[in-house]
Motif scaffolding. Structure first.
Motif, PDB file in Angstrom:
ATOM      1  N   LEU A   1      30.689  39.137  32.385  1.00  0.00           N
ATOM      2  CA  LEU A   1      30.221  38.987  33.768  1.00  0.00           C
ATOM      3  C   LEU A   1      29.095  39.982  34.069  1.00  0.00           C
ATOM      4  O   LEU A   1      28.094  39.619  34.692  1.00  0.00           O
ATOM      5  CB  LEU A   1      31.362  39.206  34.758  1.00  0.00           C
ATOM      6  N   GLY A   2      29.271  41.208  33.617  1.00  0.00           N
ATOM      7  CA  GLY A   2      28.241  42.225  33.826  1.00  0.00           C
ATOM      8  C   GLY A   2      26.919  41.847  33.174  1.00  0.00           C
ATOM      9  O   GLY A   2      25.849  42.065  33.739  1.00  0.00           O
TER      10      GLY A   2
ATOM     11  N   PHE B   1      36.935  40.236  41.269  1.00  0.00           N
ATOM     12  CA  PHE B   1      37.385  41.618  41.363  1.00  0.00           C
ATOM     13  C   PHE B   1      37.276  42.295  39.998  1.00  0.00           C
ATOM     14  O   PHE B   1      37.547  41.677  38.969  1.00  0.00           O
ATOM     15  CB  PHE B   1      38.828  41.657  41.862  1.00  0.00           C
ATOM     16  N   SER B   2      36.904  43.548  39.977  1.00  0.00           N
ATOM     17  CA  SER B   2      36.735  44.282  38.726  1.00  0.00           C
ATOM     18  C   SER B   2      37.980  45.114  38.416  1.00  0.00           C
ATOM     19  O   SER B   2      38.344  46.020  39.160  1.00  0.00           O
ATOM     20  CB  SER B   2      35.503  45.192  38.817  1.00  0.00           C
TER      21      SER B   2
ATOM     22  N   LEU C   1      46.216  40.067  36.121  1.00  0.00           N
ATOM     23  CA  LEU C   1      46.845  39.616  37.363  1.00  0.00           C
ATOM     24  C   LEU C   1      46.291  40.348  38.577  1.00  0.00           C
ATOM     25  O   LEU C   1      46.241  39.786  39.673  1.00  0.00           O
ATOM     26  CB  LEU C   1      48.362  39.728  37.278  1.00  0.00           C
ATOM     27  N   THR C   2      45.823  41.576  38.394  1.00  0.00           N
ATOM     28  CA  THR C   2      45.153  42.293  39.484  1.00  0.00           C
ATOM     29  C   THR C   2      43.850  41.592  39.834  1.00  0.00           C
ATOM     30  O   THR C   2      43.512  41.430  41.009  1.00  0.00           O
ATOM     31  CB  THR C   2      44.895  43.759  39.093  1.00  0.00           C
ATOM     32  N   VAL C   3      43.124  41.160  38.824  1.00  0.00           N
ATOM     33  CA  VAL C   3      41.883  40.416  39.064  1.00  0.00           C
ATOM     34  C   VAL C   3      42.199  39.126  39.809  1.00  0.00           C
ATOM     35  O   VAL C   3      41.549  38.787  40.803  1.00  0.00           O
ATOM     36  CB  VAL C   3      41.132  40.134  37.745  1.00  0.00           C
ATOM     37  N   TRP C   4      43.222  38.395  39.364  1.00  0.00           N
ATOM     38  CA  TRP C   4      43.609  37.135  40.014  1.00  0.00           C
ATOM     39  C   TRP C   4      43.966  37.378  41.488  1.00  0.00           C
ATOM     40  O   TRP C   4      43.498  36.674  42.376  1.00  0.00           O
ATOM     41  CB  TRP C   4      44.791  36.501  39.285  1.00  0.00           C
TER      42      TRP C   4
ATOM     43  N   PHE D   1      42.223  29.276  37.652  1.00  0.00           N
ATOM     44  CA  PHE D   1      40.886  29.565  37.154  1.00  0.00           C
ATOM     45  C   PHE D   1      40.104  30.305  38.238  1.00  0.00           C
ATOM     46  O   PHE D   1      40.283  30.040  39.420  1.00  0.00           O
ATOM     47  CB  PHE D   1      40.149  28.261  36.809  1.00  0.00           C
ATOM     48  N   LEU D   2      39.236  31.191  37.813  1.00  0.00           N
ATOM     49  CA  LEU D   2      38.335  31.891  38.726  1.00  0.00           C
ATOM     50  C   LEU D   2      36.917  31.410  38.469  1.00  0.00           C
ATOM     51  O   LEU D   2      36.462  31.391  37.323  1.00  0.00           O
ATOM     52  CB  LEU D   2      38.418  33.405  38.526  1.00  0.00           C
TER      53      LEU D   2
END
Length: 146
Positions: free
Chosen positions: A36-37, A50-51, A56-59, A137-138
């Protein structure tokens, strides 16, 4: 690619992308954050994903409008959950093939789902694979939304 467990030059570059720290942590999400970066840098855009190095934190912390439960366009990030734990796995979807999909994943291997030794293309179920269940999916950039 890995040299030891969750270490090695490429692995540590990915780990440092997120928080400038490389301490042997699982790196599948760090690989995604690194990709992504790279896209952000090349295109001059910022992804609302979210970074974090924790799948699961990103989700949970990525805006709802970036979440897709059905089939997004290729380039979307898939998030799996390991059983009922807080552990997960991730990859980039490159193609849908019926009830299967092709992905590119870091920290996986030929015979493993997670905690592998490199970056591999994998063919996975679109719902459940072993004890890993697809959370969703994100969509990292608006252009991938359907």
């Amino acid at each position: 690619m890995e040299k030891g467990v969750n270490s090695g030059y490429f692995v540590e570059l990915c780990q440092r992308t997120v928080d400038n720290y490389a301490g042997g942590e699982a790196w599948c999400m760090a690989f995604i954050e690194s990709m992504l970066g790279y896209v952000e840098h090349k295109l001059g855009v910022i992804s609302p994903v979210f970074s974090s190095e924790h799948c699961l934190t990103v989700w949970q912390n990525t805006p709802d409008k970036q979440r897709v439960k059905n089939r997004p366009l290729p380039g979307a990030i898939i998030i799996w959950r390991h059983g009922s734990t807080s552990n997960g796995h991730t990859g980039i979807v490159t193609e849908f093939l019926g009830d299967k999909m092709l992905t590119i994943e870091g920290n996986t291997g030929n015979g493993s789902f997670r905690e592998g030794d490199g970056v591999y293309q994998k063919k996975r179920s679109t719902s459940i694979d072993g004890d890993m269940r697809v959370m969703g999916f994100l969509v990292p950039f608006t252009k991938l939304a359907v």
